[in-house]
Design an enzyme around this catalytic site. Sequence first.
Site, PDB file in Angstrom:
ATOM      1  N   TYR A 195       0.918  -1.385   0.052  1.00  0.00           N
ATOM      2  CA  TYR A 195       0.052  -0.023  -0.099  1.00  0.00           C
ATOM      3  C   TYR A 195       0.837   1.250  -0.036  1.00  0.00           C
ATOM      4  O   TYR A 195       0.339   2.275   0.255  1.00  0.00           O
ATOM      5  CB  TYR A 195      -1.065  -0.088   1.195  1.00  0.00           C
ATOM      6  CG  TYR A 195      -1.912  -1.204   1.317  1.00  0.00           C
ATOM      7  CD1 TYR A 195      -2.837  -1.090   0.028  1.00  0.00           C
ATOM      8  CD2 TYR A 195      -1.691  -2.199   2.171  1.00  0.00           C
ATOM      9  CE1 TYR A 195      -3.780  -2.405   0.121  1.00  0.00           C
ATOM     10  CE2 TYR A 195      -2.892  -3.238   2.179  1.00  0.00           C
ATOM     11  CZ  TYR A 195      -3.775  -3.364   1.191  1.00  0.00           C
ATOM     12  OH  TYR A 195      -4.539  -4.379   1.027  1.00  0.00           O
TER      13      TYR A 195
ATOM     14  N   HIS B   9      -8.518   1.408  -6.173  1.00  0.00           N
ATOM     15  CA  HIS B   9      -7.892   0.509  -5.307  1.00  0.00           C
ATOM     16  C   HIS B   9      -6.230   0.834  -5.464  1.00  0.00           C
ATOM     17  O   HIS B   9      -5.662   0.659  -6.563  1.00  0.00           O
ATOM     18  CB  HIS B   9      -8.326  -0.976  -5.626  1.00  0.00           C
ATOM     19  CG  HIS B   9      -9.646  -1.297  -5.282  1.00  0.00           C
ATOM     20  ND1 HIS B   9     -10.038  -1.580  -4.031  1.00  0.00           N
ATOM     21  CD2 HIS B   9     -10.629  -1.575  -6.068  1.00  0.00           C
ATOM     22  CE1 HIS B   9     -11.349  -1.741  -3.878  1.00  0.00           C
ATOM     23  NE2 HIS B   9     -11.870  -1.734  -5.233  1.00  0.00           N
TER      24      HIS B   9
HETATM   25  O1  CA2 Z   1      -6.044  -1.839  -2.930  1.00  0.00           O
HETATM   26  C1  CA2 Z   1      -6.639  -1.288  -1.976  1.00  0.00           C
HETATM   27  O2  CA2 Z   1      -6.889  -0.178  -2.024  1.00  0.00           O
HETATM   28  C2  CA2 Z   1      -7.718  -2.284  -1.159  1.00  0.00           C
HETATM   29  O3  CA2 Z   1      -8.996  -1.721  -1.351  1.00  0.00           O
HETATM   30  C3  CA2 Z   1      -7.147  -2.120   0.308  1.00  0.00           C
HETATM   31  C4  CA2 Z   1      -8.084  -3.046   1.266  1.00  0.00           C
HETATM   32  C5  CA2 Z   1      -8.151  -4.193   0.786  1.00  0.00           C
HETATM   33  O4  CA2 Z   1      -9.145  -5.267   1.449  1.00  0.00           O
HETATM   34  C6  CA2 Z   1      -8.682  -4.310  -0.579  1.00  0.00           C
HETATM   35  O5  CA2 Z   1      -8.551  -5.732  -1.021  1.00  0.00           O
HETATM   36  C7  CA2 Z   1      -7.633  -3.835  -1.683  1.00  0.00           C
HETATM   37  C8  CA2 Z   1      -7.245  -3.141   2.578  1.00  0.00           C
HETATM   38  C9  CA2 Z   1      -6.647  -1.908   3.012  1.00  0.00           C
HETATM   39  C10 CA2 Z   1      -5.857  -2.280   4.139  1.00  0.00           C
HETATM   40  O6  CA2 Z   1      -4.908  -1.145   4.354  1.00  0.00           O
HETATM   41  C11 CA2 Z   1      -4.097  -1.420   5.257  1.00  0.00           C
HETATM   42  C12 CA2 Z   1      -3.022  -0.432   5.011  1.00  0.00           C
HETATM   43  C13 CA2 Z   1      -1.887  -0.357   5.731  1.00  0.00           C
HETATM   44  C14 CA2 Z   1      -1.810  -1.536   6.987  1.00  0.00           C
HETATM   45  C15 CA2 Z   1      -2.747  -2.156   6.942  1.00  0.00           C
HETATM   46  C16 CA2 Z   1      -3.923  -2.316   6.117  1.00  0.00           C
END
Ligand code: CA2
Length: 140
Positions: free
Chosen positions: A22, A97
Amino acid sequence: MTILIVNGPNLNRLGLRKPEIYGTKTMAQILLEIQQKWPDVHFIYRQSNHEGDLIDWIQEANDQQHGIVLNAGGYSHTSVALRDAVEECKVPVVEVHISDITQREAFRRVSLLTGVCAHSIIGHGTDGYSEAVEWLLNNI
Ligand code: CA2
């Protein structure tokens, strides 16, 4: 012009963990860059870990905002209720996303939101938020 940026569950952790998926920017940094790029646009940012909050904000936007950038996180893959709210929404919703969900685990490969969003930006990293704003400003 008012644009609502909505993040779903766990996206409050952006920049704190999982940088390999991310990126390293926090949402505060991303929002600052967006506001600096478009100083005349009024941006509202909301994040919640609760499905109903996201639905409430999408419904309210019908009266108050001109466009929505939505990263619904994990609810993108599961929430028929959120899809229904987006489908009914009269202002354009751009789905973001950060990661390329089409190349990840099978349970992430389908977004229930894609079919009802005006546009989707998938796998462009955190730049996807600013690309979504740009798309809205060119298409509203
Ligand atoms: O790729 C994306 O933006 C997602 O929407 C992010 C979601 C995930 O469940 C989707 O499948 C794809 C999750 C975000 C979690 O973000 C975090 C960031 C840093 C640390 C932990 C989680």
